[in-house]
Enzyme design. Structure first.
Site, PDB file in Angstrom:
ATOM      1  N   PRO A 112       0.813  -1.211   0.000  1.00  0.00           N
ATOM      2  CG  PRO A 112      -0.192  -1.152   2.110  1.00  0.00           C
ATOM      3  CD  PRO A 112       0.594  -2.037   1.200  1.00  0.00           C
ATOM      4  N   GLY A 114       2.340   4.821   0.750  1.00  0.00           N
ATOM      5  CA  GLY A 114       2.453   5.761   1.869  1.00  0.00           C
ATOM      6  C   GLY A 114       2.100   5.169   3.217  1.00  0.00           C
ATOM      7  N   GLY A 116       4.019   3.079   5.114  1.00  0.00           N
ATOM      8  CA  GLY A 116       5.150   2.727   5.975  1.00  0.00           C
ATOM      9  C   GLY A 116       5.837   1.432   5.579  1.00  0.00           C
ATOM     10  CG  LEU A 117       4.010  -1.843   4.796  1.00  0.00           C
ATOM     11  CD1 LEU A 117       3.045  -2.922   4.333  1.00  0.00           C
ATOM     12  CD2 LEU A 117       4.774  -2.337   6.024  1.00  0.00           C
ATOM     13  N   GLY A 118       7.369   1.027   2.571  1.00  0.00           N
ATOM     14  CA  GLY A 118       8.411   1.252   1.562  1.00  0.00           C
ATOM     15  C   GLY A 118       7.946   1.081   0.134  1.00  0.00           C
ATOM     16  CB  SER A 119       4.683   1.620  -1.569  1.00  0.00           C
ATOM     17  OG  SER A 119       4.508   2.945  -1.107  1.00  0.00           O
ATOM     18  CB  ALA A 121      11.987   2.485  -1.213  1.00  0.00           C
ATOM     19  CG  ASP A 164      12.293   3.669   3.395  1.00  0.00           C
ATOM     20  OD1 ASP A 164      12.854   3.606   4.508  1.00  0.00           O
ATOM     21  OD2 ASP A 164      11.127   4.056   3.253  1.00  0.00           O
TER      22      ASP A 164
END
Ligand code: MEV
Length: 338
Positions: A112, A114, A116-119, A121, A164
């Site tokens: 998803p 934005g 916080g899982l580094g999408s 990057a 990231d």
């Protein structure tokens, strides 16, 4: 058609503080973004994004990136997603010495946007690798990481660390301190992610921490204390057998540090009611520790639990839209189709 994919990440420890030179330990996870690239005859770039938490959109523009046709999704989301893709394209053109190269690009992401899982990057890393390969140039992972960092730095107005992008390019667990980036050994950490369905504004959140840090010495101390937590965590990881199943004692100690880190991040104003609620849901279910991951403000938390209890509890937590297990991704950016 050249297709590359790159993993997202969770922060075991150290987000935000890493922007000010403290160490951080992000870990790549098996949720990936995949970017397909086909070179074009002209210098246009046509981007189709299937799944960036948007409804899906297609944008075509000339090589200078200035003209944008109207699309049927909110402009700020398109701008955010397109900013990263524009800069990935610029990096690929520069690396391949092909300033007028045009591409048809398709982005498909399981991560998803934005949250916080580094999408971003993962999209930038996979995009640079796929676009340079499509032009016949093969970059090593460190150069991809470096160019992806330059792209993020531009989009985020200079408020980005290398964490990231380095993690996504290399895979596994990594340690980042300023420009010093290294893969590190880690046991097989049992990550559980809770996602509130929302997103934080990384730029604003980073700027907020910067202001607090400038205004109050104790906020600057809080940032340094996050660094201390990371250093403590690093020692625990260094003593563990790489790739092994971690002992309950190790999980308890790492979890305690994660809880501490979350408290410090909350003090810096980057948590949110939904994130706190998921963190407490995880802890009460018996997770060894839980914290927000990434910039905060909304999005995801990460917890440590080898059993099913945390995932189940999160799935019943009102603020949690989705809960899932995230396996450590040992592979970073990779070619899916040459
Ligand atoms: C965002 O995923 C992590 C932050 O530390 C910013 C950065 O490192 O670039 C908040």
């Amino acid at each position: 058609m050249t297709v590359c994919s790159a993993p997202g990440k969770v922060y075991l420890f150290g987000e935000h503080a890493v922007v000010y030179g403290e160490p951080a330990i992000p870990c790549a996870i098996e949720q990936r973004a995949s970017v397909s690239v086909e070179p074009r005859e002209d210098d246009h770039v046509r981007v189709t994004a299937e799944d960036l938490s948007l409804d899906g959109f297609t944008v075509e523009y000339a090589g200078d990136g200035e003209e944008r046709p109207d699309v049927d999704v909110p402009a700020n989301l398109v701008e955010a997603a397109m900013g990263y893709i524009d800069h990935a394209v610029e990096q690929a053109r520069d690396a391949a010495d092909a300033p007028d190269a045009g591409f048809d690009i398709t982005v498909e992401s399981e991560i998803p946007l934005g949250a916080g899982l580094g999408s971003s990057a993962a999209v930038v890393v996979a995009g640079i690798d796929a676009a340079t390969r499509a032009l016949g140039v093969e970059l090593d992972r460190r150069e991809i990481a470096d160019r992806a960092y330059q792209a993020e730095y531009e989009v985020q107005d200079g408020e980005a660390s290398r964490a990231d992008t380095f993690c996504s390019a290399m895979g596994g667990a990594v340690r980042v301190e300023g420009d010093d980036c290294e893969p590190i050994d880690a046991p097989n950490l049992p990550f559980v992610v809770g996602f509130d369905g929302g997103a934080g504004d990384t730029g604003k959140l980073v700027a907020g921490v910067r202001e607090l840090r400038e205004e109050y010495d104790f906020a600057a101390d809080t940032v340094e204390t996050i660094g201390d937590v990371v250093r403590e965590g690093e020692e625990l990881l260094a003593d563990a057998e790489p790739g092994s199943e971690p002992s309950p004692e190790l999980l308890a100690e790492l979890g305690e540090l994660m809880d501490f880190d979350h408290g410090l991040l909350s003090a810096l104003g980057v948590s949110a009611r939904s994130l706190d609620s998921m963190v407490w849901g995880a802890r009460e279910a018996g997770a060894h520790g839980a914290k927000l991951t990434g910039a905060g403000g909304g999005g995801c938390i990460v917890a440590l639990d080898p059993a099913d209890a945390t995932e189940t509890a999160l799935s019943y937590t009102r603020e949690c839209e989705e809960a899932f297990r995230a396996e450590l991704a040992t592979e970073g950016v990779r070619v899916e189709e040459a």
